[in-house]
Design an enzyme around this catalytic site. Sequence first.
Site, short mmCIF file in Angstrom:
data_model
loop_
_atom_site.label_atom_id
_atom_site.label_comp_id
_atom_site.label_asym_id
_atom_site.label_seq_id
_atom_site.Cartn_x
_atom_site.Cartn_y
_atom_site.Cartn_z
N SER A 285 0.85 -1.21 0.00
CA SER A 285 0.00 0.00 0.00
C SER A 285 0.88 1.24 0.00
CB SER A 285 -0.88 0.01 1.25
OG SER A 285 -1.69 -1.12 1.29
N GLY B 257 0.86 4.13 -1.46
CA GLY B 257 0.27 5.46 -1.31
C GLY B 257 -0.09 5.76 0.13
N ASP B 258 -0.76 4.81 0.77
CA ASP B 258 -1.11 5.00 2.18
C ASP B 258 0.14 5.16 3.04
OD1 ASP B 258 -4.15 4.45 2.73
OD2 ASP B 258 -3.57 3.02 1.19
N SER B 259 1.14 4.33 2.79
CA SER B 259 2.32 4.36 3.65
C SER B 259 3.11 5.65 3.48
CB SER B 259 3.23 3.16 3.35
OG SER B 259 2.55 1.96 3.66
N GLY C 68 1.34 8.33 5.09
CA GLY C 68 1.50 8.22 6.53
C GLY C 68 2.81 8.80 7.02
#
Lengths: 415, 415
Positions: free
Chosen positions: B184, B186-188, B191
């Site tokens: 993931s 993009g999420d990471s 974050g």
Amino acid sequence: MDLAPNQTAAVAPGTEARGPLAGFRILELGHYVAAPFATRLLGDLGAEVIKVEPPGGDPVRQWGARYKGSAPWWSVHARNKRCITLDLKKPGAREVVLDLVRTCDALVENHRPGQLAKMGLGEEVLRAAKPDLVIARVSGYGQDGPDRDKAAFGVIGEAIGGLRHLTNHAPGTTDLPPVRVGVSIGDSVAGIYAALGVVAALLRRERTGQGGEVDVALSESIFSLLEGALPEYGALGAVRQPSGGGIATAAPSNAYRSRDGVWVLIAANSEPLWRKLAALMGQPELAADPRFSGNQQRVAHVRELDGLINAWTVTLDAAALEAALRGADIPHTRVYTVADIAADPQMRARGMVQQVQDGMLGPILHPGVVPRVDGTPNAPRSTGPAVGADNDAVLGALPGYDAARIAALREEGVL
Amino acid sequence: MDLAPNQTAAVAPGTEARGPLAGFRILELGHYVAAPFATRLLGDLGAEVIKVEPPGGDPVRQWGARYKGSAPWWSVHARNKRCITLDLKKPGAREVVLDLVRTCDALVENHRPGQLAKMGLGEEVLRAAKPDLVIARVSGYGQDGPDRDKAAFGVIGEAIGGLRHLTNHAPGTTDLPPVRVGVSIGDSVAGIYAALGVVAALLRRERTGQGGEVDVALSESIFSLLEGALPEYGALGAVRQPSGGGIATAAPSNAYRSRDGVWVLIAANSEPLWRKLAALMGQPELAADPRFSGNQQRVAHVRELDGLINAWTVTLDAAALEAALRGADIPHTRVYTVADIAADPQMRARGMVQQVQDGMLGPILHPGVVPRVDGTPNAPRSTGPAVGADNDAVLGALPGYDAARIAALREEGVL
């Protein structure tokens, strides 16, 4: 490519720094991507950044496409930085570095581990000059351990961190090799982590007066992105495998080809979305097909499923396909090229695509600042400068550096 | 998988926080990956993190492989956090959130833009409770602009950010779709940027007393990794294209198959390294071949070049291939799976693979802390807890929350 005037950001070089890191001063002894990306982020957030280059300049000045004799990338990579030259192999450079360190809050470097110490700039020496200095080091594999001296190649660190293996078509699909993530992902993620480490250490310093050491390895930065892969392996012996354009645990979610050859991503990986998609495809019966009923069944038959969807998408041009998906409220997007990004209304509305005036290149497009923090300047204060452009201004502001001394440094080839 | 005892880290739950962010308290109103990964990083660096979940728990508790009824990923994803439940749709929850906010330095959330405001937890309300609060919001496309209300799917944000297009084989090589980066991403990355924004805003607060708002979009976080693609497009109209397992501007650098089917990455993209590799292949004349003389020629003939190298690598088992490359001092690595990472001496020496004791799962492997900051605990203080495990302890420590009040909240279904 020109932006409309109302989307143009004017750069006023020398503009006073704003943003949460205004008032902090960072020294970069870096090259290539990782450390310079860290300091670019710190500069974007308002820090003053002084970058030290060898007299020949950082090789990135020539990387990628060229325009008017230099790399457009440089305009962005070195924005909000003041660039000075120092030949660190010359004995006279050491004292200049230490005089700069005395004026800085943090130092960011990505030489090979131990190399600065060999140049007489080890931790003790730096701390003697500035006891509460934050020192951040980016390297391929870390500052200690059996592999610390191995040459750091981005692609190798990415492969060791586990990302190359996972970025591939599913086993048995093709003989083609795994794909490189199409950017310097290892360097960039390591750079963001280094920026985080610097700011965290500065925050501690604010309360305790204590400096700090930040040690970021490219391979570990990539490994940190691997979600549950390590605990799953430890608990179950499960070795995570790649799944191409899809997601191993959800379907359908993939890129599908339009009649005019555009890849369009469709994420219909829930029961209601899949029902909507099957109806839109004119095959509502597929939603009830036992092969495709429920996410688990769809994942088990994902190649057939993707094949059916693709057989539909290739009958429509991208514009018609997008319109149909939009009408059915199914999450989708064409797979953006940089041209699509530059034209995207959301990216423009958020200031993520800005036209700025570069002293060497003229008008040039810059990406906006990430993360956006209220009070952060949305436009760069300056674009990447020429080699040694700030030698006189930066050194001249140090105590004891008058014109004669700077001239002598130039004479000795230190600058 | 067990680590040898001398590589085992014992977790002592409740261990006092160390690390640069010790003493800071973060409230997470998050779910899935992006915001929880941001707070995991802040917790890894020593912050106290309180995560609010709906009474049913964060769906990530069940994501990926399962072991003893829960996801091993959770042990890592929620480590160093205290988990409480609150049904934010119940009217009584709002006051509890505000009472928690009063005790916290920052709030990190990834609800849809505007959703917290609809629940009566908009910025003004939060600031009335805690005027100098740092508020970080992660979303698909940002907190404003025409697309802010679009549903945020990670894969879609990654495609809009430009990464899906670049992570593919070169045009004309295959009909297979572009590859999803196997995590993931993009999420990471969003974050990590959110964590950076929080800490930068806290640093400013330390000097000015001012709170702050951090706004991180997944699509923009990915776009930030695109190096010089935007300025090159603006200046030259050049649209960057994918280059498979290679690098568009350097050759040879790719993964090649061994006789026993292992992908081995070889980075011989300099004149001396290429000469060494040609000699090792037993074809030293290739180094003088005009097709392969100089990086520019090698890039122009990269498919032939990779074909020749692969024809050599498939004659050797991976172990023999690696030994030969090591002997010739040519940068290389086998493409690591998570099993290779877990066994890697450098990863182990650096504490990047640790065995910790999980109260629910028993011994489990955890990745180490990135970035490493001196004084940061190398071992997690706690593993991901059960749903609502810390309800009594966290709420009981708030002024005015006695056992009767907590029981009433439980009765009303707020907890």
